[in-house]
Scaffold this active site. Structure first.
Site, short mmCIF file in Angstrom:
data_model
loop_
_atom_site.label_atom_id
_atom_site.label_comp_id
_atom_site.label_asym_id
_atom_site.label_seq_id
_atom_site.Cartn_x
_atom_site.Cartn_y
_atom_site.Cartn_z
N LYS A 1 30.34 38.12 51.66
CA LYS A 1 29.45 36.96 51.57
C LYS A 1 28.11 37.35 50.94
O LYS A 1 27.57 36.65 50.09
CB LYS A 1 29.24 36.35 52.97
N GLN B 1 28.93 34.93 62.27
CA GLN B 1 30.28 35.41 61.97
C GLN B 1 31.13 35.46 63.24
O GLN B 1 30.71 36.03 64.25
CB GLN B 1 30.18 36.80 61.32
N ASP C 1 28.64 26.38 57.99
CA ASP C 1 30.05 26.49 58.36
C ASP C 1 30.63 25.12 58.74
O ASP C 1 31.85 24.97 58.85
CB ASP C 1 30.22 27.44 59.56
#
Ligand code: NDP
Length: 280
Positions: free
Chosen positions: A52, A96, A119
């Site tokens: 990322k 994460q 997200d």
């Protein structure tokens, strides 16, 4: 449909990233900022976070990684999220997964400001998704929708079956397909006659996590088959679909690797740029 029936997510993701990079330069000013929180030392998480970071650098997004110890308490993690919520140079925040047992992923997702929730896991964004409103939505299904549209796959009026009902893939995929007027069915481990159901699908999305689970018996000839699954096996990365045998009978199919995987990161960047544009 494009020239090939194999839908390359890798190729499309490259195009998406190039467009984002151009947008960022054109708009100018403070660059978009993404903050990634990682807890503990999980090797797979470390790889994802580093992918990322690299992807951000390539398109001109400024990324920050906040590394917290495996033993972090929920309060400490929430404090960190609060700092990032207030930081005006940060447009997107993600934590994460997986998180250690003492921390609730749901509470963490709800602590991130909906406007920075790249997200798309915050309940407000989940609500916006199902209500047909604008918001930030989960990257994998958003990427899949964009890939299908890019290849002119007919979604309006299509019968779609999704195998898997997770909050990350299956459910948001169902909401996005429904928004585009597909008739959607979500299957799971309690579904009776899974094969029969899947064989009715014009669009079949497999998000199960079982290598080569979807064989030809599950697929209607000519269907679009989207393989979300990633399993690490002795043969390397393997999807949920028996690609070798299903590809010849499908109308279009995503490979593993090089299919859905690259879209997820590209659309994380896209969500971050969208959040930045709104903040600008
Ligand atoms: P989950 O484990 O959360 O969900 C799996 C789903 O599959 C569940 O709904 C489960 O049903 C269903 N399932 C399991 N066994 C069967 C069965 N025999 N018949 C029918 N349904 C079954 O997984 P995720 O949604 O998080 O991920 C799915 C896969 O996609 C994984 O391989 C993951 O690694 C991959 N993935 C890939 C991404 C990418 O970028 N390419 C992004 C995210 C995930 P039930 O609910 O009843 O238990």
């Amino acid at each position: 449909m494009a020239e090939s029936s194999v839908l390359s997510g890798r190729k499309f993701a490259k195009e998406v990233r190039r467009n984002l990079a151009e947008d960022i330069v054109k708009i100018g000013g403070r660059p978009p900022g993404l903050a990634v929180v990682i807890v503990g030392d999980d090797p797979a998480s470390r790889v994802y976070v580093s992918m990322k970071e690299k992807a951000c650098g390539k398109v001109g997004i400024s990324s920050t990684v906040i590394r917290l110890d495996e033993s972090v308490s929920q309060e400490e993690l929430l404090l960190q999220i609060d700092i990032l919520n207030q930081d005006t140079s940060v447009d997107g925040i993600l934590c994460q997964l997986p998180l250690p047992d003492q921390v609730s992923a749901d509470i963490v997702a709800s602590a991130i400001l909906p406007e920075k929730d790249v997200d798309g896991f915050h309940p407000v964004n989940v609500g916006r998704l199902w209500r047909g409103e604008d918001g930030l939505f989960p990257c994998t299904p958003v990427g899949i929708m964009a890939l299908m549209k890019h290849h002119n796959i007919k979604i309006d009026g299509a019968d779609a079956v999704i195998v898997g009902r997770s909050n990350i893939v299956g459910k948001p995929m169902a909401a996005l397909l429904l928004r585009e007027s597909a008739t959607v069915c979500v299957a799971h481990s309690h579904t009776s006659d899974l094969q029969g159901l899947c064989r009715k699908a014009d669009i079949l999305v497999a998000a199960v996590g079982r290598p080569r689970f979807i064989t030809t018996e599950f697929v209607k000839p000519g269907a679009t088959v989207i393989d979300v699954g990633i399993s690490r096996t002795d043969d390397g990365l393997v999807g949920d679909v028996d690609f070798e045998n299903v590809a010849p009978i499908s109308g279009a199919i995503t490979p593993v690797p090089g299919g859905v995987g690259p879209l997820t990161i590209a659309f994380l960047l896209s969500n971050t740029v969208a959040a930045w544009k709104r903040n600008n």
